[in-house]
Design a protein around this motif. Structure first.
Motif, PDB file in Angstrom:
ATOM      1  N   THR A 189      37.870  35.274  27.338  1.00 26.33           N
ATOM      2  CA  THR A 189      37.090  36.478  27.659  1.00 26.33           C
ATOM      3  C   THR A 189      37.023  36.729  29.156  1.00 26.33           C
ATOM      4  N   LEU A 190      37.519  35.803  29.971  1.00 26.92           N
ATOM      5  CA  LEU A 190      37.369  35.912  31.416  1.00 26.92           C
ATOM      6  C   LEU A 190      38.498  36.733  32.036  1.00 26.92           C
ATOM      7  N   SER A 191      38.154  37.564  33.000  1.00 29.12           N
ATOM      8  CA  SER A 191      39.169  38.241  33.805  1.00 29.12           C
ATOM      9  C   SER A 191      39.671  37.265  34.863  1.00 29.12           C
ATOM     10  N   SER A 192      40.719  37.644  35.571  1.00 24.62           N
ATOM     11  CA  SER A 192      41.251  36.758  36.602  1.00 24.62           C
ATOM     12  C   SER A 192      40.218  36.517  37.704  1.00 24.62           C
ATOM     13  N   HIS A 193      39.410  37.534  38.020  1.00 22.10           N
ATOM     14  CA  HIS A 193      38.357  37.341  39.019  1.00 22.10           C
ATOM     15  C   HIS A 193      37.293  36.381  38.516  1.00 22.10           C
ATOM     16  N   ASP A 194      36.976  36.455  37.217  1.00 18.91           N
ATOM     17  CA  ASP A 194      36.007  35.514  36.638  1.00 18.91           C
ATOM     18  C   ASP A 194      36.542  34.088  36.698  1.00 18.91           C
ATOM     19  N   VAL A 195      37.833  33.921  36.413  1.00 24.27           N
ATOM     20  CA  VAL A 195      38.439  32.592  36.486  1.00 24.27           C
ATOM     21  C   VAL A 195      38.326  32.038  37.899  1.00 24.27           C
ATOM     22  N   LYS A 196      38.601  32.873  38.880  1.00 28.72           N
ATOM     23  CA  LYS A 196      38.492  32.447  40.281  1.00 28.72           C
ATOM     24  C   LYS A 196      37.065  32.013  40.591  1.00 28.72           C
ATOM     25  N   ARG A 197      36.074  32.770  40.110  1.00 28.63           N
ATOM     26  CA  ARG A 197      34.674  32.439  40.365  1.00 28.63           C
ATOM     27  C   ARG A 197      34.302  31.117  39.695  1.00 28.63           C
ATOM     28  N   VAL A 198      34.784  30.910  38.467  1.00 23.36           N
ATOM     29  CA  VAL A 198      34.496  29.660  37.766  1.00 23.36           C
ATOM     30  C   VAL A 198      35.120  28.476  38.498  1.00 23.36           C
ATOM     31  N   LEU A 199      36.378  28.615  38.914  1.00 20.84           N
ATOM     32  CA  LEU A 199      37.050  27.513  39.605  1.00 20.84           C
ATOM     33  C   LEU A 199      36.410  27.227  40.957  1.00 20.84           C
ATOM     34  N   LEU A 200      35.894  28.257  41.620  1.00 28.55           N
ATOM     35  CA  LEU A 200      35.153  28.013  42.859  1.00 28.55           C
ATOM     36  C   LEU A 200      33.901  27.187  42.570  1.00 28.55           C
ATOM     37  N   GLY A 201      33.227  27.491  41.457  1.00 22.55           N
ATOM     38  CA  GLY A 201      32.062  26.691  41.071  1.00 22.55           C
ATOM     39  C   GLY A 201      32.426  25.245  40.820  1.00 22.55           C
ATOM     40  N   VAL A 202      33.565  25.019  40.152  1.00 20.33           N
ATOM     41  CA  VAL A 202      34.042  23.649  39.929  1.00 20.33           C
ATOM     42  C   VAL A 202      34.354  22.985  41.265  1.00 20.33           C
ATOM     43  N   GLY A 203      35.013  23.723  42.165  1.00 17.48           N
ATOM     44  CA  GLY A 203      35.357  23.161  43.465  1.00 17.48           C
ATOM     45  C   GLY A 203      34.136  22.769  44.270  1.00 17.48           C
ATOM     46  N   TYR A 204      33.101  23.624  44.274  1.00 11.62           N
ATOM     47  CA  TYR A 204      31.875  23.307  45.008  1.00 11.62           C
ATOM     48  C   TYR A 204      31.179  22.083  44.407  1.00 11.62           C
ATOM     49  N   GLY A 205      31.161  22.009  43.053  1.00  9.08           N
ATOM     50  CA  GLY A 205      30.549  20.851  42.411  1.00  9.08           C
ATOM     51  C   GLY A 205      31.273  19.556  42.747  1.00  9.08           C
TER      52      GLY A 205
END
Length: 341
Positions: free
Chosen positions: A111-127
């Motif tokens: 259900t995620l757009s490419s921008h949503d994927v980028k936002r999710v991966l940034l969250g993983v990276g920060y964690g």
């Protein structure tokens, strides 16, 4: 299989702490892992918590210590609440923590757009960046361990510390398809690089499901398959970043986050659309662009090319009019200046 998994708690069961005398009522089982099960429980204060139950007091103490340590390094992991053993269930050791809201990454991926994927991966990276500051690696990177809260702008939380391992130690818990050694890209040893490789491998296998016969393949064939899958991405910048990550060229979470920020992605679905078997003529609709039309900048209303040409002509006519008027004013002012002199 441990005792917590052989005799699971049922909704309505009460767990009373032997030492704290606190009481929790089981609501549902949230999941089960290699060393225990996790339940949603309600405390006497009416709040919901997550309870990790094991039959091994050492496992409970180890994970509790990690949670306490990690709670001071960032917000990615659940906040610890209480550790105890049960007065009502013999040989039941547990700790209680914050119940994290959200859905597993694999449930919402399509259900995620490419921008949503980028936002999710940034969250993983920060964690991961916060975790790595404590000299620990997450190790067991898999979609089920990453919860995404869609109500909070794709906020990402980590929900399992069972695989967290100090840097330099052998990885204790891992998921094969997210393990660099399984694909022949590196060693199975805890490090920041191991986590980044694991995230990239997880993303690659979310983009394209792995063949069922993959475990029987030799390492060389597995590696060729995953690289072919990565390189086949429609967005080449994403494919290049993923390949650099799985090959160990991205060494830290900081570098991973920087690479993500450089991606200029379109707001499209991440799911590959298969080509239709036969060409069919789609009916025209009020919103679908036809010949001589193109979509507006936000993809909403079609804009006619002829209309655009008319607007462009009108713009030039207006400019010519103002240019002529300006010249007339200048000429008139010059004439009056000459007359009055």
């Amino acid at each position: 299989m441990n005792a917590a998994q052989r005799t699971p708690l049922r909704p309505g069961d009460r767990v009373v702490g032997k030492w704290s005398r606190q009481e929790w009522t089981v609501q549902a089982q949230l999941g089960a892992g290699a060393n225990g099960a996790v339940y949603s429980v309600r405390g006497t204060d009416g709040a919901l918590y997550a309870m990790k139950v094991c039959d091994d007091v050492g496992a409970v103490a180890f994970e509790w210590g990690l949670l306490e340590q990690l709670s001071s390094t960032g917000f990615a992991f659940p906040k610890p609440h209480c550790i105890d053993d049960s007065a009502t269930h013999p040989a039941l050791y547990f700790y209680v923590m914050e119940q994290v809201e959200g859905r597993p990454l694999d449930e919402i991926w399509k259900t995620l757009s490419s921008h949503d994927v980028k936002r999710v991966l940034l969250g993983v990276g920060y964690g991961l960046r916060a975790l790595h500051k404590s000299q620990h690696a997450f190790c067991d990177v898999k979609p089920q361990n990453l919860l995404v809260d869609l109500r909070k702008n794709q906020c990402v939380r980590f929900v399992d510390v069972g695989g967290v391992t100090p840097f330099g130690r052998s990885v204790r818990q891992f998921t094969p398809t997210s393990d660099a050694a399984y694909w022949g890209f590196g060693e199975r040893r805890a490090s920041a690089r191991y986590d980044i490789e694991a995230v990239a491998l997880m993303v690659a296998t979310l983009f394209e499901s792995v063949p069922q016969s993959l475990p029987q393949w030799p390492v060389e064939r597995r590696q060729a398959w995953i690289l072919r899958s990565i390189r086949g991405r429609h967005d080449k910048s994403v494919g290049a970043m993923l390949e650099d990550a799985v090959r160990g060229r991205i060494h830290t979470a900081d570098e991973f986050v920087r690479r993500l920020y450089t991606l200029n992605l379109r707001s499209t679905s991440v799911v590959k659309q298969s080509a239709p078997k036969a060409r069919t003529r789609a009916p025209r609709s009020a919103t679908a662009p036809t010949a001589g039309q193109r979509r507006g900048p936000f993809g909403n209303k079609p804009v006619h090319s002829s209309a655009k040409a008319r607007r462009r002509s009108a713009d030039w006519t207006e400019r010519l009019m103002w240019w002529a008027l300006t010249c007339a004013v200048i000429s008139t002012a010059g004439a009056w200046a000459e007359y009055l002199r």
